[in-house]
Design an enzyme around this catalytic site. Structure first.
Site, PDB file in Angstrom:
ATOM      1  N   ASP A   4     -32.029  34.425  -5.438  1.00  0.00           N
ATOM      2  CA  ASP A   4     -32.086  35.865  -5.316  1.00  0.00           C
ATOM      3  C   ASP A   4     -32.920  36.595  -6.413  1.00  0.00           C
ATOM      4  OD1 ASP A   4     -32.130  38.125  -3.924  1.00  0.00           O
ATOM      5  OD2 ASP A   4     -30.044  38.308  -4.227  1.00  0.00           O
ATOM      6  N   GLU A   5     -33.355  37.670  -6.443  1.00  0.00           N
ATOM      7  CA  GLU A   5     -33.926  38.675  -7.475  1.00  0.00           C
ATOM      8  C   GLU A   5     -34.773  37.782  -8.499  1.00  0.00           C
ATOM      9  OE1 GLU A   5     -33.740  41.431  -7.078  1.00  0.00           O
ATOM     10  OE2 GLU A   5     -32.028  41.996  -6.001  1.00  0.00           O
TER      11      GLU A   5
ATOM     12  N   LYS B 252     -33.918  41.473   1.938  1.00  0.00           N
ATOM     13  CA  LYS B 252     -34.391  40.308   1.476  1.00  0.00           C
ATOM     14  C   LYS B 252     -33.091  39.505   1.275  1.00  0.00           C
ATOM     15  CE  LYS B 252     -33.577  41.989  -3.311  1.00  0.00           C
ATOM     16  NZ  LYS B 252     -32.158  41.398  -3.540  1.00  0.00           N
ATOM     17  N   THR B 253     -31.682  40.128   1.337  1.00  0.00           N
ATOM     18  CA  THR B 253     -30.471  39.364   1.111  1.00  0.00           C
ATOM     19  C   THR B 253     -30.316  38.845   2.415  1.00  0.00           C
ATOM     20  OG1 THR B 253     -29.568  40.738  -0.462  1.00  0.00           O
ATOM     21  CG2 THR B 253     -27.944  39.404   0.736  1.00  0.00           C
TER      22      THR B 253
ATOM     23  N   GLN C 284     -40.166  45.712  -8.431  1.00  0.00           N
ATOM     24  CA  GLN C 284     -38.868  46.378  -8.717  1.00  0.00           C
ATOM     25  C   GLN C 284     -38.248  45.657 -10.041  1.00  0.00           C
ATOM     26  OE1 GLN C 284     -35.804  47.654  -5.748  1.00  0.00           O
ATOM     27  NE2 GLN C 284     -37.268  46.337  -4.271  1.00  0.00           N
TER      28      GLN C 284
ATOM     29  N   ARG D 196     -34.629  54.439  -3.535  1.00  0.00           N
ATOM     30  CA  ARG D 196     -33.307  54.498  -3.189  1.00  0.00           C
ATOM     31  C   ARG D 196     -32.762  55.645  -1.968  1.00  0.00           C
ATOM     32  NH1 ARG D 196     -32.549  50.170  -4.035  1.00  0.00           N
ATOM     33  NH2 ARG D 196     -34.911  50.466  -4.236  1.00  0.00           N
TER      34      ARG D 196
END
Length: 583
Positions: free
Chosen positions: A201-202, A18-19, A232, A537
């Site tokens: 973002d986020e 995503k980044t 998330q 993770r």
């Protein structure tokens, strides 16, 4: 990301880049002719902001290199963006441009000063509780009248004092710009004209104040690009409301919705298991996560008779080649769980580091209790005596200092801990003085659990001292430069990180999901999202271990993707749900 102008939401699954996608979106905006000065890219951490800026500066797209003024592009956190606005508009909030930003400690000191001036006793209102209420008022734009008279009065005095001090607190950095925009349309219009492209973002982690700030800035030009993953969303305790993410299409009816569903991080088995788990949540944006990575190893599910055996097994697995400790993490739901893991790693001669937190015996509440026990064992221990005098009022300190040495000759370790807790009103003391008192009480309970294994106080203190000594880098060759440590951290702190091997300890009912979540479907779904974050993770190997009752979430992981082991040797598979929860 060649989408043109207009609102866009990128629902990015775990490990889907995503980044990188948001950075590509930003680069494309520059490529189409936007000036860097007209773009705002907002992140939640300075680390993420630094990473995004570095990617843009190293971007191979010619337009990025030719723009020449990339330094004028704003890439930073919500709070740094709010501070930039306030530097120019401080007068509209009753301050001068050279204002001070009060941190949490500064704010608490100011609240204590106010409660003392108003003659509000700590028994009537804990300053930390008032600080939390004030923060809530600002983050959620609540009217002080919605709270009781005392909280409303302190809030007014607190705001007055901030003005007198020419200061803003941390929450003001977002709340005050929103107030200015709402009360001064001409100022809002100026910034809407200046910032024509906004990227966030986020987005699933924004609170009410952050939502309003973004909405106001973007409502004119509507060039809003947001990235996030509602699956998330694990920060509701910080005021985050992931419904802002889910409601994006309602807020922006013409929005383009894009899903990033390819995972580049984990094996096929891990992705299939995590996807099956999270599919049980009702409130979400469904995604079909997939990967071209190999299926990899089965997920190891381990049943242990107790937490100590569970931790010892984890340590033995980590010690086994070819595990690379620097690419290995042990994750847990509560920080109290680190005690058994730390102990097992020490016994196995494995160095470790606690990510973003203190090691068990360094935690304030553990040091308080240990000082009482040490004084009970050794009346000449002036260091422990001084700690008690420093942390408690004279009356309580006198009782503890007088009685503990006398009782230490006759009482067992659990009885001494109980005497300390009762006579110091220690649990009430933690609740009055710390917002995270529940976590601290869990640490106290973990110490009690460990102490119950010892027949005498002397044995317990000796074991605890040896553990701390072995854990001290100055005393142990384990912490040599060429001996990388194992990573220990809470699931909350693991978000955004990835490791070759992940051990999720404590997959037990009451811990995962946490017993405090049982009363609410929303909270249970957030607990499932926590499990999902922990599982995703892992790049190659994932271990899920438990003692006591297995977590209900383990039954949502397809058994054909797992390899079950009972450390007692009694079972070859998880007990049935009916057997576990009905009997």
């Amino acid at each position: 990301m060649e989408y043109g102008n207009g609102p866009i939401l990128i629902a990015a699954g775990a490990g889907s880049g995503k980044t990188k996608t948001l950075t590509a979106r930003l680069a494309n905006i520059i490529k189409t002719g936007a000036t860097p000065e007209s773009i705002v890219a907002i992140t939640f951490t300075n680390k993420a902001a630094k990473e995004m800026r570095e990617r843009i500066e190293n971007c191979k797209i010619p337009a990025c290199r030719q723009a020449g003024k990339i330094g004028n592009l704003f890439v930073g956190t919500f709070h740094s963006f709010g501070a930039r606005i306030l530097k120019k508009e401080a007068k509209l909030a009753g301050r001068m441009s050279y204002f001070t930003i009060f941190d949490s400690d500064d704010s608490l000191s100011l609240i204590k000063k106010i409660t003392k001036a108003l003659d509000i006793s700590r028994d009537q209102y804990n300053p930390m509780a008032l600080q939390s209420k004030i923060s809530q008022m600002k983050d959620e734009f609540l009217d002080p009248s919605e709270f009781d008279r005392t909280a409303a009065l302190v809030f007014k005095k607190y705001e007055d004092e901030l003005v007198k001090n020419n200061a803003f607190d941390f929450d003001d950095l977002i709340e005050k710009p929103v107030r200015i925009f709402q009360n001064h349309p001409e100022v809002l219009a100026k910034y809407q004209k200046q910032f024509r492209y906004i990227l966030v973002d986020e987005y699933q982690d924004i609170n009410t104040a952050q939502y309003r700030l973004i909405r106001l800035l973007a409502e004119n030009h509507r060039n809003l690009s947001v990235v996030g993953d509602d699956q998330q969303a694990i920060y509701s305790f910080r005021g985050a409301d992931f419904r802002n993410f889910l409601n994006f299409a309602r807020d922006w009816p013409d929005a383009k919705i894009i899903k990033l569903e390819q995972n580049y991080r984990s094996t096929g088995t891990i992705i299939s298991a995590a996807s099956q788990l999270i599919s049980n949540n009702k409130l979400q944006t469904p995604k079909t996560l997939w990967t071209e990575n190999p299926a990899g190893n089965s997920i190891k599910v381990v049943k242990a008779p107790d937490a100590e055996t569970e931790a010892s097994w984890i340590a033995s697995e980590i010690a086994r080649p070819p595990v690379r400790r620097e690419n290995c993490a042990v994750l847990y739901r509560t920080n109290a769980q680190s005690r058994a893991v730390e102990q097992a790693l020490i016994f196995a001669n494995l160095p470790y580091k606690i990510f973003g937190g203190l090691k068990f015996y360094e935690r304030k509440e553990i040091k308080d209790l240990m000082s009482g026990l040490r004084l009970a064992h050794n009346p000449k221990d002036t260091i422990s005596e001084e700690r008690i005098k420093k942390n408690f009022n004279k009356k309580i300190a006198a009782v503890l200092i007088d009685e503990l040495p006398r009782l230490g000759k006759n009482l067992g370790v659990l009885e001494l801990i109980n005497f300390f807790i009762v006579n110091a009103d220690y649990l009430e003391y933690l609740e009055k003085n710390y917002n995270n008192y529940q976590e601290r009480i869990e640490n106290v309970n973990e110490l009690i659990h460990f102490a119950s294994e010892f027949k005498t106080l002397e044995e317990f203190l000796e074991r605890a001292a040896l553990l701390q000594s072995a854990d001290n880098p100055k005393n142990s060759p384990l912490f040599a430069y060429n001996s990388p440590p194992v990573n220990l951290m809470s699931i909350h702190l693991s978000k955004g990180l990835e490791f070759d091997s992940v051990f999720l300890v404590g997959c037990s009912e009451g811990l995962m999901p946490h017993q405090m979540s049982y009363g609410s479907l929303d909270e249970l779904e957030e607990e499932r999202r926590l499990m999902y974050v922990a599982m995703t993770r892992a790049r190659q190997k994932l271990y899920l271990s438990f003692s006591g009752l297995p977590s209900r979430f383990l039954y949502e992981v397809p058994p054909e993707l797992t390899d079950f082991e009972d450390l007692d040797g009694g079972r070859r598979e998880l007990p049935s749900e009916e057997e576990t929860y009905i009997e």
